[in-house]
Motif scaffolding. Structure first.
Motif, PDB file in Angstrom:
ATOM      1  N   MET A   1       4.900  -0.973  13.357  1.00  0.00           N
ATOM      2  CA  MET A   1       4.570  -2.300  13.888  1.00  0.00           C
ATOM      3  C   MET A   1       3.451  -2.180  14.921  1.00  0.00           C
ATOM      4  N   ASN A   2       2.512  -3.072  14.842  1.00  0.00           N
ATOM      5  CA  ASN A   2       1.345  -3.000  15.725  1.00  0.00           C
ATOM      6  C   ASN A   2       1.591  -3.778  17.008  1.00  0.00           C
ATOM      7  N   ILE A   3       2.479  -3.256  17.860  1.00  0.00           N
ATOM      8  CA  ILE A   3       2.870  -3.995  19.062  1.00  0.00           C
ATOM      9  C   ILE A   3       1.753  -4.010  20.086  1.00  0.00           C
ATOM     10  N   LEU A   4       1.117  -2.864  20.322  1.00  0.00           N
ATOM     11  CA  LEU A   4       0.070  -2.787  21.342  1.00  0.00           C
ATOM     12  C   LEU A   4      -1.126  -3.652  20.960  1.00  0.00           C
ATOM     13  N   GLY A   5      -1.522  -3.612  19.689  1.00  0.00           N
ATOM     14  CA  GLY A   5      -2.622  -4.467  19.234  1.00  0.00           C
ATOM     15  C   GLY A   5      -2.296  -5.939  19.387  1.00  0.00           C
ATOM     16  N   ASN A   6      -1.049  -6.319  19.083  1.00  0.00           N
ATOM     17  CA  ASN A   6      -0.632  -7.710  19.242  1.00  0.00           C
ATOM     18  C   ASN A   6      -0.672  -8.140  20.706  1.00  0.00           C
ATOM     19  N   THR A   7      -0.322  -7.202  21.599  1.00  0.00           N
ATOM     20  CA  THR A   7      -0.350  -7.513  23.028  1.00  0.00           C
ATOM     21  C   THR A   7      -1.778  -7.783  23.497  1.00  0.00           C
ATOM     22  N   ILE A   8      -2.716  -6.960  23.054  1.00  0.00           N
ATOM     23  CA  ILE A   8      -4.132  -7.174  23.399  1.00  0.00           C
ATOM     24  C   ILE A   8      -4.591  -8.532  22.885  1.00  0.00           C
ATOM     25  N   LYS A   9      -4.205  -8.845  21.666  1.00  0.00           N
ATOM     26  CA  LYS A   9      -4.591 -10.134  21.066  1.00  0.00           C
ATOM     27  C   LYS A   9      -3.989 -11.302  21.853  1.00  0.00           C
ATOM     28  N   THR A  10      -2.719 -11.174  22.241  1.00  0.00           N
ATOM     29  CA  THR A  10      -2.042 -12.245  22.978  1.00  0.00           C
ATOM     30  C   THR A  10      -2.697 -12.499  24.329  1.00  0.00           C
ATOM     31  N   ILE A  11      -2.998 -11.407  25.056  1.00  0.00           N
ATOM     32  CA  ILE A  11      -3.635 -11.563  26.368  1.00  0.00           C
ATOM     33  C   ILE A  11      -5.033 -12.155  26.207  1.00  0.00           C
ATOM     34  N   ASN A  38      -5.194  -5.734  14.569  1.00  0.00           N
ATOM     35  CA  ASN A  38      -4.409  -5.827  13.338  1.00  0.00           C
ATOM     36  C   ASN A  38      -3.703  -4.535  12.973  1.00  0.00           C
ATOM     37  N   GLY A  39      -3.941  -3.474  13.762  1.00  0.00           N
ATOM     38  CA  GLY A  39      -3.271  -2.207  13.495  1.00  0.00           C
ATOM     39  C   GLY A  39      -3.929  -1.352  12.440  1.00  0.00           C
ATOM     40  N   ASN A  40      -5.158  -1.712  12.019  1.00  0.00           N
ATOM     41  CA  ASN A  40      -5.867  -0.933  11.007  1.00  0.00           C
ATOM     42  C   ASN A  40      -6.621   0.250  11.609  1.00  0.00           C
ATOM     43  N   ARG A  41      -6.646   0.330  12.933  1.00  0.00           N
ATOM     44  CA  ARG A  41      -7.363   1.421  13.598  1.00  0.00           C
ATOM     45  C   ARG A  41      -6.587   1.806  14.855  1.00  0.00           C
ATOM     46  N   ASN A  42      -6.369   3.104  15.056  1.00  0.00           N
ATOM     47  CA  ASN A  42      -5.565   3.577  16.177  1.00  0.00           C
ATOM     48  C   ASN A  42      -6.308   3.430  17.503  1.00  0.00           C
ATOM     49  N   LEU A  43      -5.541   3.272  18.573  1.00  0.00           N
ATOM     50  CA  LEU A  43      -6.073   3.186  19.926  1.00  0.00           C
ATOM     51  C   LEU A  43      -5.815   4.498  20.651  1.00  0.00           C
ATOM     52  N   ASP A  44      -6.863   5.055  21.290  1.00  0.00           N
ATOM     53  CA  ASP A  44      -6.626   6.220  22.130  1.00  0.00           C
ATOM     54  C   ASP A  44      -6.618   5.799  23.599  1.00  0.00           C
ATOM     55  N   GLU A  45      -6.447   6.766  24.492  1.00  0.00           N
ATOM     56  CA  GLU A  45      -6.296   6.462  25.920  1.00  0.00           C
ATOM     57  C   GLU A  45      -7.527   5.762  26.488  1.00  0.00           C
ATOM     58  N   ILE A  46      -8.711   6.208  26.072  1.00  0.00           N
ATOM     59  CA  ILE A  46      -9.950   5.602  26.581  1.00  0.00           C
ATOM     60  C   ILE A  46     -10.079   4.165  26.094  1.00  0.00           C
ATOM     61  N   ASP A  47      -9.715   3.927  24.822  1.00  0.00           N
ATOM     62  CA  ASP A  47      -9.754   2.559  24.286  1.00  0.00           C
ATOM     63  C   ASP A  47      -8.862   1.635  25.112  1.00  0.00           C
ATOM     64  N   ILE A  48      -7.648   2.094  25.411  1.00  0.00           N
ATOM     65  CA  ILE A  48      -6.682   1.276  26.138  1.00  0.00           C
ATOM     66  C   ILE A  48      -7.196   0.946  27.535  1.00  0.00           C
TER      67      ILE A  48
END
Length: 253
Positions: A1-11, A38-48
């Protein structure tokens, strides 16, 4: 589940910010942001960290908001009451803003609840993503350096929605070495825009005494992001040429 991506989208939506506007603040391409959300690409620490700074929150806030709620029914009812207590104190136009945001959240929740797919359907979804073939004519070093004649020169298949538009880059090179991790890893493909000069603190491709490196430009040296690797100190005796700026990094998921 793409929870972190959804959080970025929501904010982002809560701040009435478009993906294009967020792209300008983070330096990402608009299609990269779409893939992150959408969760099609991973997030690393720098991205976050980039997203957190652009959205005006801390990286920890992104993780905390992404955690599933474990509140009891009484606690949830208390949250609803606290929201109601705040809303009644707002002017009518601000109450309309709260209603609009709550409506958007409800619509998104309903869409997510409907988006239940089987494993086979999910596999099919990824299979139909379009791939394109591009020429990757060179190597760049994230380590000890590669001579210009050590060209990679091969055809590579990429997911089309994960690469920049043709007008945004001039050439592609494969990374060899680990000195730019975690941002750029061994085997990544770099999309490069040719330019004779890049700004300080920009990641680019530089030729030093005949060898091509991917590094971050600093005042008087080329920086390695991996602390296990030395920076490249530049002297007046060195033959230095800027080849281009890295506009995107492709990594097969």
């Amino acid at each position: 589940m793409n929870i972190l991506g959804n959080t970025i989208k929501t904010i982002r939506k809560s701040k009435k910010m478009t993906q294009t506007e967020l792209a300008k603040l983070t330096g990402f391409k608009q299609n990269t942001i779409s893939n992150h959300e959408n969760g099609n690409r991973n997030l690393d620490e720098i991205d976050i960290r980039k997203y957190a700074e652009a959205l005006g929150v801390s990286p920890q806030d992104l993780f905390d908001l992404s955690k599933p709620s474990t509140a009891s029914p009484d606690a949830k009812n208390g949250t609803v009451q606290a929201i109601n207590d705040k809303v009644v104190q707002l002017h009518p136009e601000r109450q309309e803003n709260v209603l609009g945001y709550a409506t958007e959240q409800l619509e998104e929740q309903e869409k997510e609840n409907r988006k239940v797919v089987s494993i086979s359907e999910k596999k099919l979804e990824y299979e139909v993503r379009k791939r394109v073939e591009k020429s990757a004519p060179g190597k760049v070093s994230a380590g000890t350096g590669y001579w210009q004649e050590d060209d990679y020169d091969t055809i590579v298949s990429f997911y089309e929605d994960d690469i920049p538009d043709d007008d945004d880059y001039d050439t592609i090179a494969i990374v060899v070495g680990h000195s730019m991790e975690p941002k750029i890893k061994n085997g990544d493909f770099l999309f490069i825009k040719h330019t004779a000069q890049v700004d300080i603190n920009t990641i680019g491709i530089f030729q030093v005494n005949g060898e091509n490196y991917v590094k971050k430009l600093k005042d008087g040296y080329l920086q390695s992001l991996n602390p296990d690797y030395d920076d490249i100190q530049l002297t007046p005796d060195d033959e230095i040429r800027t080849i281009g700026e890295v506009v995107d990094v492709y990594r097969e998921s």
